[in-house]
Every structure is written in C-alpha cells, then in structure tokens.
Design an enzyme around this catalytic site. Structure first.
Site, short mmCIF file in Angstrom:
data_model
loop_
_atom_site.label_atom_id
_atom_site.label_comp_id
_atom_site.label_asym_id
_atom_site.label_seq_id
_atom_site.Cartn_x
_atom_site.Cartn_y
_atom_site.Cartn_z
N HIS A 1 7.56 -9.28 6.94
CA HIS A 1 7.90 -7.89 7.33
C HIS A 1 7.28 -7.57 8.68
O HIS A 1 6.30 -6.84 8.73
CB HIS A 1 7.40 -6.92 6.26
N ILE B 1 5.00 -5.21 10.86
CA ILE B 1 4.61 -3.82 10.66
C ILE B 1 4.30 -3.61 9.17
O ILE B 1 4.80 -4.35 8.32
CB ILE B 1 5.68 -2.81 11.13
N GLY C 1 6.63 0.88 4.99
CA GLY C 1 6.44 2.30 4.71
C GLY C 1 6.05 2.58 3.29
O GLY C 1 5.24 3.47 3.00
N VAL C 2 6.60 1.80 2.36
CA VAL C 2 6.26 2.01 0.95
C VAL C 2 4.77 1.77 0.71
O VAL C 2 4.17 2.40 -0.16
CB VAL C 2 7.15 1.14 0.04
N GLU D 1 1.93 4.11 -0.90
CA GLU D 1 1.03 3.63 -1.94
C GLU D 1 -0.43 3.90 -1.57
O GLU D 1 -1.23 4.27 -2.43
CB GLU D 1 1.25 2.14 -2.21
#
Length: 144
Positions: free
Chosen positions: A49, A55, A58-59, A63
C-alpha cells in the site's frame, strides 16, 4: 516512549503488535485523550500500500482513533470485568492528508455523549500539525 506509558496503553486495551496503533498517551482527561503513533516504515502493510509510494491506509488512521477512544473509555468501564468498548458506527469520515512512513500522527478523541453503555466520540488525526483525517464513531460496552 516510556515503559510506564506503554504499560498504560496495554492496561487499557487488549490490542498488541502488530495491530496496536497507539504508541503513547500524551494527555488524558475524563472526556478527552491525545495519543501518538509513529509509523516506522517497517510495518508490513507498506509493502502493498503502495509499492514504491507507501502511505498509511486510511482505515488504519480510523483504527488508531478508535483504539485511542477505547483507551479513553477504559476509565468509564471500571468494574465491568470482561467488557470492552466495541465500535458500532463510523460516520462523517473525511481523509484530508496522506501519512507516510516515518511520520508521527497525533490522535485527539473527545467523548461527546454517553447514554448508558453507548458512547459517542469525535476524533481528529493530524500529521505535522495538519489534519489528516476526522471521524465520528460510536461504541458500546460489550461482554467478551
């Protein structure tokens, strides 16, 4: 990070490496917490990723905010052996800036409302003083 501070994180939530996304508690009141997490670049998710331009997903920023919220809520669940805050809803999630390997995020979570065992929180995740993500979420105290 001090060993005492890491122990405070361990004492508050059951998460552990490689899925612990809080390094340290910076400050805490009854209704607000500020935590930090530094992404070393060695985390396994960076391999995919994205290769060559990694990067933080976003998840995982979400979290980190949820784990910080769980640390905050731990003090509200005293006496509830075996009960942990579990997310029931995410809303109004916005991603504003990318987080890259080597960067430290600052996670600010505020408890907005409590209705019995339901908790409503708002979070801001920033990097280098700039907003990276914001979200609202709800948790309930669940028996595990």
């Amino acid at each position: 990070m001090s060993r005492t501070n890491r122990q405070a994180v361990y004492d508050a939530i059951p998460h552990r490496e490689p899925f612990l996304l809080v390094d340290e508690i910076v400050e805490r009141t009854d209704s607000r917490i500020v935590c930090q997490k530094t992404f070393s670049g060695e985390e396994d998710f960076f391999r995919g990723h994205y290769p060559g331009r990694p990067i933080v997903p976003g998840v995982l920023l979400c979290e980190a905010a949820i784990q910080s919220g769980a640390i905050l809520l731990a003090q509200h669940l005293t006496g509830g052996e075996g009960r942990l805050p579990v997310v029931t809803r995410l809303s109004d999630v916005r991603f504003k800036r990318m987080v890259r390997p080597g960067q430290t995020i600052r996670i600010e979570v505020e408890l907005k409302e409590r209705l019995a065992d339901a908790f409503f929180l708002a979070a801001r995740v920033s990097v280098e003083g700039n907003l990276a993500a914001r979200l609202e979420f709800a948790c309930t105290a669940a028996a595990v």
